[in-house]
Design a protein around this motif. Structure first.
Motif, mmCIF file in Angstrom:
data_model
loop_
_atom_site.group_PDB
_atom_site.id
_atom_site.type_symbol
_atom_site.label_atom_id
_atom_site.label_comp_id
_atom_site.label_asym_id
_atom_site.label_seq_id
_atom_site.Cartn_x
_atom_site.Cartn_y
_atom_site.Cartn_z
ATOM 1 N N SER A 8 36.734 74.211 51.325
ATOM 2 C CA SER A 8 37.182 74.167 49.931
ATOM 3 C C SER A 8 38.663 73.827 49.886
ATOM 4 C CB SER A 8 36.919 75.500 49.239
ATOM 5 O OG SER A 8 37.794 76.484 49.746
ATOM 6 N N ALA A 9 39.142 73.446 48.699
ATOM 7 C CA ALA A 9 40.555 73.079 48.546
ATOM 8 C C ALA A 9 41.473 74.214 48.973
ATOM 9 C CB ALA A 9 40.831 72.666 47.106
ATOM 10 N N GLY A 10 41.045 75.454 48.763
ATOM 11 C CA GLY A 10 41.857 76.598 49.173
ATOM 12 C C GLY A 10 42.052 76.703 50.681
ATOM 13 N N ASP A 11 41.192 76.013 51.437
ATOM 14 C CA ASP A 11 41.297 76.011 52.898
ATOM 15 C C ASP A 11 42.231 74.923 53.426
ATOM 16 O OD1 ASP A 11 39.343 78.027 52.977
ATOM 17 O OD2 ASP A 11 37.722 76.550 53.082
ATOM 18 N N VAL A 12 42.723 74.076 52.528
ATOM 19 C CA VAL A 12 43.496 72.897 52.927
ATOM 20 C C VAL A 12 44.910 72.995 52.351
ATOM 21 C CG1 VAL A 12 43.591 70.377 52.838
ATOM 22 C CG2 VAL A 12 41.372 71.538 52.911
ATOM 23 N N PRO A 13 45.945 72.913 53.172
ATOM 24 C CA PRO A 13 47.305 73.018 52.640
ATOM 25 C C PRO A 13 47.675 71.819 51.756
ATOM 26 C CG PRO A 13 47.351 72.578 55.007
ATOM 27 C CD PRO A 13 45.921 72.762 54.621
ATOM 28 N N ASP A 14 48.504 72.080 50.767
ATOM 29 C CA ASP A 14 49.068 71.038 49.907
ATOM 30 C C ASP A 14 50.261 70.440 50.647
ATOM 31 O OD1 ASP A 14 50.197 69.466 47.927
ATOM 32 O OD2 ASP A 14 50.758 71.144 46.640
ATOM 33 N N VAL A 15 50.186 69.160 51.004
ATOM 34 C CA VAL A 15 51.244 68.533 51.802
ATOM 35 C C VAL A 15 52.440 68.057 50.972
ATOM 36 C CG1 VAL A 15 49.633 67.843 53.621
ATOM 37 C CG2 VAL A 15 50.170 66.230 51.769
ATOM 38 N N LEU A 16 52.363 68.177 49.642
ATOM 39 C CA LEU A 16 53.451 67.682 48.801
ATOM 40 C C LEU A 16 54.631 68.644 48.697
ATOM 41 C CD1 LEU A 16 51.642 65.914 45.828
ATOM 42 C CD2 LEU A 16 52.635 64.903 47.880
ATOM 43 N N GLY A 17 54.459 69.885 49.093
ATOM 44 C CA GLY A 17 55.565 70.834 49.022
ATOM 45 C C GLY A 17 56.026 71.043 47.591
ATOM 46 N N ASP A 18 57.318 70.777 47.324
ATOM 47 C CA ASP A 18 57.893 70.997 45.998
ATOM 48 C C ASP A 18 57.634 69.846 45.029
ATOM 49 O OD1 ASP A 18 58.897 73.434 46.805
ATOM 50 O OD2 ASP A 18 60.847 72.614 47.372
ATOM 51 N N TYR A 19 57.087 68.729 45.510
ATOM 52 C CA TYR A 19 56.814 67.594 44.629
ATOM 53 C C TYR A 19 55.677 67.985 43.689
ATOM 54 C CZ TYR A 19 56.228 62.731 43.185
ATOM 55 O OH TYR A 19 56.162 61.576 42.455
ATOM 56 N N PRO A 20 55.751 67.624 42.400
ATOM 57 C CA PRO A 20 54.708 68.022 41.448
ATOM 58 C C PRO A 20 53.328 67.483 41.828
ATOM 59 C CG PRO A 20 56.629 67.134 40.312
ATOM 60 C CD PRO A 20 56.830 66.882 41.776
ATOM 61 N N GLY A 21 52.307 68.262 41.522
ATOM 62 C CA GLY A 21 50.930 67.873 41.810
ATOM 63 C C GLY A 21 50.470 68.470 43.128
ATOM 64 N N GLU A 22 49.410 67.901 43.647
ATOM 65 C CA GLU A 22 48.838 68.360 44.917
ATOM 66 C C GLU A 22 48.338 67.167 45.704
ATOM 67 O OE1 GLU A 22 45.742 71.450 44.691
ATOM 68 O OE2 GLU A 22 46.171 71.431 42.540
ATOM 69 N N MET A 23 48.363 67.312 47.020
ATOM 70 C CA MET A 23 47.738 66.342 47.913
ATOM 71 C C MET A 23 47.182 67.120 49.094
ATOM 72 S SD MET A 23 49.250 62.776 49.249
ATOM 73 C CE MET A 23 48.388 61.715 50.361
ATOM 74 N N ARG A 24 45.857 67.134 49.183
ATOM 75 C CA ARG A 24 45.186 67.920 50.214
ATOM 76 C C ARG A 24 44.352 66.993 51.095
ATOM 77 N NH1 ARG A 24 45.937 73.257 48.816
ATOM 78 N NH2 ARG A 24 46.554 73.547 46.649
ATOM 79 N N MET A 25 44.684 66.986 52.383
ATOM 80 C CA MET A 25 44.006 66.133 53.351
ATOM 81 C C MET A 25 42.927 66.952 54.053
ATOM 82 S SD MET A 25 47.335 64.159 54.792
ATOM 83 C CE MET A 25 48.219 63.011 53.767
ATOM 84 N N PHE A 26 41.684 66.675 53.731
ATOM 85 C CA PHE A 26 40.543 67.449 54.213
ATOM 86 C C PHE A 26 40.106 67.077 55.630
ATOM 87 C CE2 PHE A 26 40.391 68.373 49.796
ATOM 88 C CZ PHE A 26 39.620 69.504 49.619
ATOM 89 N N THR A 27 40.577 65.987 56.158
ATOM 90 C CA THR A 27 40.090 65.442 57.421
ATOM 91 C C THR A 27 40.186 66.436 58.583
ATOM 92 O OG1 THR A 27 40.756 63.282 56.618
ATOM 93 C CG2 THR A 27 40.281 63.462 58.967
#
Length: 130
Positions: A8-27
């Protein structure tokens, strides 16, 4: 070991840090062997406009806009894409994505898996000036 993985998305870190939004790489968390998959949530005025673009030496990418409308700069052309529309980028195409609109946009990026993306990607500075 099972022949499937659930993540799930909760298992994947957001790589954007302080930048607005989210980017989660599930690979990585999915331990995929052939396919890379990324989810991105983009608030208004986020993305690569006024900044950089990138291209790959060998990797093909498909961007599926799930919700909202996004602008894509693909080499010298800018297009606007709405929900449930996919954009394929062959290797070598310089690309960047931007959300101009007030509503958030979501997209899913699918590509072939590459062990070291840094070796395959080339950043193109000042690709999409404001």
């Amino acid at each position: 070991m099972a022949n499937y993985t659930v993540c799930s998305a909760g298992d994947v870190p957001d790589v954007l840090g302080d930048y607005p939004g989210e980017m989660r790489m599930f690979t990585g968390p999915l331990e995929t062997e052939q396919v890379a998959i990324t989810h991105r949530r983009m608030p208004q005025h986020t993305g690569g406009k006024g900044s950089y673009g990138h291209r790959h030496k060998t990797q093909e990418e498909v961007y599926l806009v799930v919700s909202g409308r996004l602008e894509f700069k693909l080499d010298d052309e800018v297009i606007e894409v709405g929900p449930l529309t996919a954009v394929r980028c062959a290797p070598g195409v310089v690309r960047s994505v931007w959300n101009e609109r007030p509503e958030e946009a979501e997209l899913v990026i699918v590509s072939t898996r590459i062990n070291d993306v840094r070796e395959d990607v080339e950043m193109v500075e000042e690709f999409w000036p404001e």
